[in-house]
Write a protein that holds these residues in place. Structure first.
Motif, PDB file in Angstrom:
ATOM      1  N   VAL A 178     -13.407  15.340   9.863  1.00  0.00           N
ATOM      2  CA  VAL A 178     -12.424  14.868   8.857  1.00  0.00           C
ATOM      3  C   VAL A 178     -11.985  16.999   8.273  1.00  0.00           C
ATOM      4  N   THR A 179     -11.341  17.646   7.591  1.00  0.00           N
ATOM      5  CA  THR A 179     -11.143  18.046   6.973  1.00  0.00           C
ATOM      6  C   THR A 179     -10.457  18.485   5.775  1.00  0.00           C
ATOM      7  N   LEU A 180     -11.035  18.828   4.772  1.00  0.00           N
ATOM      8  CA  LEU A 180     -10.585  18.831   3.566  1.00  0.00           C
ATOM      9  C   LEU A 180      -9.794  20.373   3.599  1.00  0.00           C
ATOM     10  N   GLY A 181      -8.471  20.272   2.767  1.00  0.00           N
ATOM     11  CA  GLY A 181      -7.760  21.623   2.118  1.00  0.00           C
ATOM     12  C   GLY A 181      -6.796  21.479   3.572  1.00  0.00           C
ATOM     13  N   GLY A 182      -6.047  22.576   3.656  1.00  0.00           N
ATOM     14  CA  GLY A 182      -5.491  22.811   4.004  1.00  0.00           C
ATOM     15  C   GLY A 182      -3.847  22.132   4.463  1.00  0.00           C
ATOM     16  N   MET A 183      -2.960  21.699   5.703  1.00  0.00           N
ATOM     17  CA  MET A 183      -1.577  20.806   5.396  1.00  0.00           C
ATOM     18  C   MET A 183      -2.260  18.799   6.086  1.00  0.00           C
ATOM     19  N   ALA A 184      -2.171  18.591   4.985  1.00  0.00           N
ATOM     20  CA  ALA A 184      -2.740  16.801   5.314  1.00  0.00           C
ATOM     21  C   ALA A 184      -1.563  16.339   6.008  1.00  0.00           C
ATOM     22  N   PRO A 185      -1.574  15.911   7.516  1.00  0.00           N
ATOM     23  CA  PRO A 185      -0.159  15.030   7.768  1.00  0.00           C
ATOM     24  C   PRO A 185       0.049  13.500   7.483  1.00  0.00           C
ATOM     25  N   SER A 186       1.603  13.404   7.806  1.00  0.00           N
ATOM     26  CA  SER A 186       1.825  12.081   7.312  1.00  0.00           C
ATOM     27  C   SER A 186       1.039  11.289   8.269  1.00  0.00           C
ATOM     28  N   VAL A 187       0.821  10.081   7.297  1.00  0.00           N
ATOM     29  CA  VAL A 187      -0.215   9.029   8.298  1.00  0.00           C
ATOM     30  C   VAL A 187       0.201   7.742   7.933  1.00  0.00           C
ATOM     31  N   SER A 188       0.261   6.637   8.668  1.00  0.00           N
ATOM     32  CA  SER A 188       1.211   5.290   8.847  1.00  0.00           C
ATOM     33  C   SER A 188       0.193   4.344  10.043  1.00  0.00           C
ATOM     34  N   GLY A 189       0.918   3.483   9.691  1.00  0.00           N
ATOM     35  CA  GLY A 189      -0.272   2.287  10.780  1.00  0.00           C
ATOM     36  C   GLY A 189      -0.700   0.991   9.999  1.00  0.00           C
ATOM     37  N   VAL A 190      -0.680   1.138   8.122  1.00  0.00           N
ATOM     38  CA  VAL A 190      -1.759   0.305   7.580  1.00  0.00           C
ATOM     39  C   VAL A 190      -0.020  -0.545   7.235  1.00  0.00           C
TER      40      VAL A 190
ATOM     41  N   LYS B 161      -5.484   5.909  10.949  1.00  0.00           N
ATOM     42  CA  LYS B 161      -3.783   5.284  10.945  1.00  0.00           C
ATOM     43  C   LYS B 161      -4.477   5.338   9.176  1.00  0.00           C
ATOM     44  N   GLY B 162      -3.691   5.212   8.384  1.00  0.00           N
ATOM     45  CA  GLY B 162      -3.898   5.586   6.930  1.00  0.00           C
ATOM     46  C   GLY B 162      -2.478   4.111   6.393  1.00  0.00           C
ATOM     47  N   LEU B 163      -2.899   4.518   4.640  1.00  0.00           N
ATOM     48  CA  LEU B 163      -1.939   3.836   3.867  1.00  0.00           C
ATOM     49  C   LEU B 163      -1.649   4.987   3.230  1.00  0.00           C
ATOM     50  N   ARG B 164      -0.368   5.531   3.819  1.00  0.00           N
ATOM     51  CA  ARG B 164       0.534   6.751   2.860  1.00  0.00           C
ATOM     52  C   ARG B 164       0.554   7.192   1.499  1.00  0.00           C
ATOM     53  N   THR B 165       1.238   5.766   0.714  1.00  0.00           N
ATOM     54  CA  THR B 165       0.905   5.077  -0.892  1.00  0.00           C
ATOM     55  C   THR B 165       0.295   4.194  -1.345  1.00  0.00           C
ATOM     56  N   GLY B 166      -0.269   4.732  -2.255  1.00  0.00           N
ATOM     57  CA  GLY B 166      -1.441   3.271  -2.624  1.00  0.00           C
ATOM     58  C   GLY B 166      -0.424   2.150  -3.297  1.00  0.00           C
ATOM     59  N   ARG B 167      -0.746   0.897  -3.339  1.00  0.00           N
ATOM     60  CA  ARG B 167      -0.054  -0.070  -4.724  1.00  0.00           C
ATOM     61  C   ARG B 167      -1.114  -0.423  -5.468  1.00  0.00           C
ATOM     62  N   ARG B 168      -0.624  -0.802  -6.829  1.00  0.00           N
ATOM     63  CA  ARG B 168      -1.637  -1.855  -7.628  1.00  0.00           C
ATOM     64  C   ARG B 168      -0.866  -3.102  -8.118  1.00  0.00           C
ATOM     65  N   THR B 169      -1.877  -3.800  -8.299  1.00  0.00           N
ATOM     66  CA  THR B 169      -1.085  -5.322  -8.225  1.00  0.00           C
ATOM     67  C   THR B 169      -2.430  -5.434  -9.919  1.00  0.00           C
ATOM     68  N   VAL B 170      -2.433  -6.722 -10.762  1.00  0.00           N
ATOM     69  CA  VAL B 170      -3.545  -6.617 -11.849  1.00  0.00           C
ATOM     70  C   VAL B 170      -4.508  -6.664 -10.765  1.00  0.00           C
ATOM     71  N   ASP B 171      -5.078  -7.508  -9.436  1.00  0.00           N
ATOM     72  CA  ASP B 171      -6.480  -7.999  -8.939  1.00  0.00           C
ATOM     73  C   ASP B 171      -6.813  -6.806  -8.778  1.00  0.00           C
ATOM     74  N   LEU B 172      -5.858  -6.219  -8.165  1.00  0.00           N
ATOM     75  CA  LEU B 172      -6.737  -4.435  -7.227  1.00  0.00           C
ATOM     76  C   LEU B 172      -6.000  -3.882  -6.894  1.00  0.00           C
TER      77      LEU B 172
END
Length: 964
Positions: free
Chosen positions: A243-255, A299-310
């Motif tokens: 787990v790396t803190l700082g620097g350039m974060a790579p683009s994530v996908s897979g979710v 694998k990660g979620l690049r952009t968050g999503r918001r709804t009324v419930d979550l």
């Protein structure tokens, strides 16, 4: 065998690959390749290696299958109502699978695999298919990962600082699932295994110097303070996580997040290797959130999503969910994470974001309610129906072609075509248009109007189960127009109470439907009111139906049929009969068949139609209309009529011939009750006593699956067996009892029937089978009387086989009358004349004191044998006593001459008696025939019908059967 062998060559793996948990795909066998080329919506592929069996679900629909496990059952839900072809799985089931079956669910089909004890399964998705690995029982059969916790339970954590970035390496002993994400001013690292963390300290820790960790029962969470905007990334290095803190974060996908409107509205996250949902409480804020861990690769979620419930947070790896609710469920099922609430999530309509449609103003407009059918939808305007349909279809085709390239393309033209088709009664065509829309854009299944229109089209053509699935969608929850359709569906199924509830809930919007549907709903509601006894409501509803403009002839006839039933309940049979006859002349089987049934019923009640004529007419009606409440009524009426005429076989055949669909209708349980009641009336209440025994036996065997379990079923068998025994049909009686003992009973009940079976075998001189019946039904804790009876029967069978000593050993000290009979027979066959004669005389008891009543045949045989035995044993004193006591019975006896000779002895009369003459005389006194007569009498006593009011009340019988 060749197909099974070929299928097992589809997947192969080396020993090294299997040990590492890697599946190596070999080229498909020719059979598998032919399957892959079919292009079916659901393609099922099977491959086997030495470690496990892999089942893949591919195709347009199969690739979207969802897998869950419920105990030993693995359930694969496939989004199609057409059952997939699982014949190969059933013929050659994978190792570790006990049973494979399919079952229908609203909007789909479920494939259920029952695992053997100790077997297990894992699942995921790859290469456009959902896979299921099945492990047979054995070492590591569950496919679980080895423990990732290092020896000692402590995970070493190393820190490396480079270019203003701090990298933390968590050195686990084996692969472990993880979730890494930022939440506020902290980075969270969550693992799906519990262990202690040996975190670096001081300057060596860099940005992670203030990290804190905590371990739960099956997880470990680390919270690392991090400045706002500081990048975070995660990657796997073998079994370790970096787990790396700082620097350039790579683009994530897979979710990938998708909407699921199959049942309750939910969100699904497709994330390969999801392992566990961990609920955590933030110590700084105090709120609760969830982290879903997953195995490598990252694998990660690049952009968050918001709804009324979550709120779905952006992640470097895994999934993180915040929620203000307390009933959100986050469930990891293989490669799919399902986020839902008990009543579904509150999401924007799927049409949000679509472009506004530009279409002609003449196209049918949307109704104010999603399940309404408006009157103007069916209008053709200028050019007629064909031209208008072509115009709408052309616009829908253009829109559909655009949607192939542009996911934001509108859907209004296709909905307009569907409205036009529904409004013109073209349900099949409307379903095709709407199914194509959903197939092209799956999210449209959550659009209320799409579900409402498709449900209405399906209900209009009789696809009630599919319509009910549409109307049960959360998109239509609380809609009153949907409640009207649900009431209509319930009325079509004969569920009158539910129908009235549905119509009442949607009463405020019924007038918004077209006149045609207002009439249909009104007639269905009126029928429900008639069936529930609310005649006033039925009159008002029928008046409402007849007031509708432009109602078609079939709908008017359906309403008149309900009116005839109303007249019948109002005790005006002449009006009802006239109306029934008028409707029965219609060339529409849907209304003429129930009308003809009403005619038959009323004319029989008036006496103008003979029962045999009525039966002939009902037989014709039975094949004229199938699959609904009308068929159920015809079958029940015909069955009752046959019972009243004593035509029992026809009655049972008619009642039993109803299909499974009829049995599932409301009231179908009454049909089963009629069938059970008729069978009880025949074989328990004595209605079959008028049949010849062979006829009764044939009838019983043809319908023996109706025999009730327990005391009543045993009583039926005993009574029928008694009738067969009375006419010496012993083979048939034995077959009947044997089936009962071997297929329907156990314990004491089986021992009782087997005892009767052994008795029949002995009466038929089959001692070997009698012994088998006794020995195969041995059990503990039998009643004393039954034990004595079985002991005597076993000894008699051994005696018939010449095993006298063994028979006497079985009897032991048993002094019961049955045991004394057998013991006397054995002694006689052993030519122990004196001992046998004493037992015969003992069996007579004090019978000599009652000289008024003549001796029975059995008593005469015993007396003759006693006299002959004393004579052959040269026991003059005993013979004189016997002669003195019983000589007075000789004159009125059946065998008076034989009794006189036996009592006179060898030295009596003229002194010419010889031993061989006495042997012939005793042979004529056949005690075996007496035993048979006595046994028949006992059977008769046991099966005599009991009168009502005794210890056991007489079973109730159907009214029709009682009339017979």
């Amino acid at each position: 065998m060749s197909g099974a062998t070929a299928s097992k060559r589809v997947l192969k793996t080396t020993v090294a690959a299997a040990a590492a948990g890697v599946v190596v795909l070999a080229p498909l066998s020719p059979h598998a390749e032919s399957q892959a080329r079919t292009g079916d919506p659901v393609e099922i592929r099977v491959g086997v290696n030495p470690v496990f069996t892999k089942v893949e679900f591919a195709g347009v629909v199969g690739a979207r299958a969802r897998v869950r496990q419920e105990g030993r059952m693995v359930v694969v839900r496939i989004g199609t109502t057409a059952a997939p072809d699982v014949s190969r799985l059933r013929v050659d089931p994978p190792k570790g699978v006990e049973k494979i079956e399919t079952r229908s669910t609203p909007g789909g089909t479920e494939l259920v695999l029952t695992l053997a004890e100790g077997a297990a399964a894992s699942t995921g998705s790859a290469d456009g298919a959902v896979w299921l690995n099945l492990y047979a029982p054995g070492p590591r059969a569950d496919g679980s990962r080895p423990s990732p916790v290092p020896a000692g339970g402590v995970v070493p954590v190393a820190a490396e600082i480079k270019d203003e970035a701090t990298s933390l390496t968590f050195r686990w002993a084996a692969p472990v699932g993880a979730a890494v994400f930022r939440r506020g001013e902290a980075v969270w690292v969550v693992f799906d295994a519990a262990a202690r963390m040996n975190m670096p300290k001081g300057v060596q820790a860099g940005a992670a110097a203030k990290a804190r960790w905590a371990a739960g029962p099956d997880f470990t969470a680390i919270r690392i303070p991090a400045a706002e905007g500081q990048a975070v990334s995660a990657r796997a290095d073998g079994a370790a996580w970096v787990v790396t803190l700082g620097g350039m974060a790579p683009s994530v996908s897979g979710v990938d997040i998708e909407r699921d409107d199959t049942a309750q509205t939910a969100l699904t996250a497709r994330m390969a290797g999801a392992t566990r949902t961990v609920w955590l409480t933030d110590p700084m804020v105090g709120d609760r959130f969830a982290a879903v861990t997953a195995l490598a690769p990252g694998k990660g979620l690049r952009t968050g999503r918001r709804t009324v419930d979550l709120n779905l947070l952006p992640t470097a790896h895994g999934l993180a969910v915040e929620t203000p609710t307390d009933d959100l469920t986050v469930k990891a099922e293989g490669d799919v994470v399902v986020l839902s609430r008990p009543r579904g999530l509150s999401l924007s309509p799927p049409t949000v974001g679509l472009e506004a449609a530009a279409h002609a103003d003449t196209a049918p407009k949307a109704a104010p309610r999603p399940a309404l059918i408006l009157a103007d939808w069916g209008g053709s305007e200028e050019g007629g129906f064909i031209a208008r349909r072509a115009q709408l279809q052309e616009a829908a085709e253009r829109e559909s072609m655009r949607a192939v390239e542009d996911p934001r393309a509108p859907i209004e033209a296709r909905l307009a075509l569907a409205r036009f088709l529904v409004g013109n009664g073209l349900g099949y065509e409307a379903i095709g248009v709407l199914n194509a829309l959903v197939k092209q854009t799956p999210a449209m299944e959550g659009v209320a109007e799409v579900r409402g229109l498709r449900g209405a089209a399906r209900a209009s053509i009789g696809r009630l189960e599919e319509a009910e699935a549409d109307f049960s969608s959360s998109a239509l929850a609380g809609d009153p127009s949907t409640r009207v359709w649900q009431g209509y569906i319930a009325a079509q199924r004969g569920d009158w109470t539910t129908a009235r509830q549905g119509f009442a809930a949607g009463a405020g919007v019924v007038d918004g439907f077209s006149p045609e549907w207002r009439a249909r709903f009104g007639a269905a509601h009126a029928l429900a009111a008639v069936e529930t006894g609310d005649l006033n409501a039925a009159r008002e509803l029928l008046a409402y139906v007849f007031s509708q403009p432009g109602v078609s002839a079939p709908d008017q006839l359906a309403a008149r049929l309900v009116q005839a039933k109303l007249f019948e309940l109002e005790q005006t049979p002449d009006r009802a009969l006239a109306l029934y006859k008028a409707v029965a002349r219609a060339p529409l089987d849907g209304v003429s068949t129930p009308a003809r049934l009403g005619v038959v019923r009323l004319e029989m009640a008036k006496g103008t139609l003979k029962p045999d004529q009525a039966a002939a007419q009902l037989e014709a009606l039975k094949w004229r209309w199938r699959g609904d409440m009308t068929e159920l009524s015809v079958i029940r009426t015909l069955g009752e009529l046959y019972l009243s005429q004593g035509r029992y076989r026809e009655a049972l055949t008619t009642l039993k011939a109803a299909g499974r669909k009829i049995m599932t209708l409301p009231g179908g349980d009454k049909l089963q009750a009629d069938l059970d009641g008729a069978f009880r009336a025949l074989f328990l209440d004595g209605a079959a006593d008028g049949l010849q025994p062979v006829q009764a036996l044939a009838l019983f065997f043809d319908f023996r699956e109706l025999t009730p379990v327990g005391a009543d079923g045993d009583e039926m068998v005993r009574r029928l067996a008694r009738r067969l025994i009375d006419v010496d049909l012993l083979d048939q009686a034995a077959e009947l009892l044997k089936y009962q003992a071997e297929n329907r009973l156990d314990g004491v009940a089986r021992a009782q029937v087997s005892t009767n079976l052994a008795t029949v075998y002995l009466m038929n001189r089959q001692p070997e089978q009698a012994l088998q019946a006794i020995w195969s039904s041995r059990t503990t804790l039998l009643p004393t009387a039954m034990n004595a009876e079985r002991r005597a029967l076993e000894a008699r069978a051994l005696m018939e086989l010449g095993r006298y000593d063994h028979a006497l050993e079985v009897l032991g000290k048993d002094a019961s009358p049955a045991a004394r009979d057998v013991r006397a027979e054995i002694l006689w066959k052993q030519q122990q004349w004196g001992a046998a004669a004493a037992l015969y005389e003992q069996q007579l008891g004090n019978r000599y004191r009652d000289t008024v009543i003549p001796l029975t045949a059995d008593e005469e045989s015993r007396l003759i044998r006693a006299g002959v035995g004393y004579s052959l044993a040269r026991d003059s004193a005993s013979l004189n006593r016997l002669s003195r006591n019983y000589s007075g019975f000789a004159d009125g006896a059946r065998a008076s001459g034989a009794i006189r000779i036996a009592l006179a002895g060898l030295d009596g009369a003229d002194g010419s008696g010889r031993p061989q003459d006495f042997a012939a005389l005793s042979a004529g006194a056949d005690t075996y025939a007496g035993w048979i007569a006595q046994t028949k009498a006992q059977f008769r006593e046991r099966t005599t019908p009991q009168k009502t009011g005794g210890d056991r009340p007489a079973p109730a019988r159907p009214q029709a059967a009682a009339a017979a």
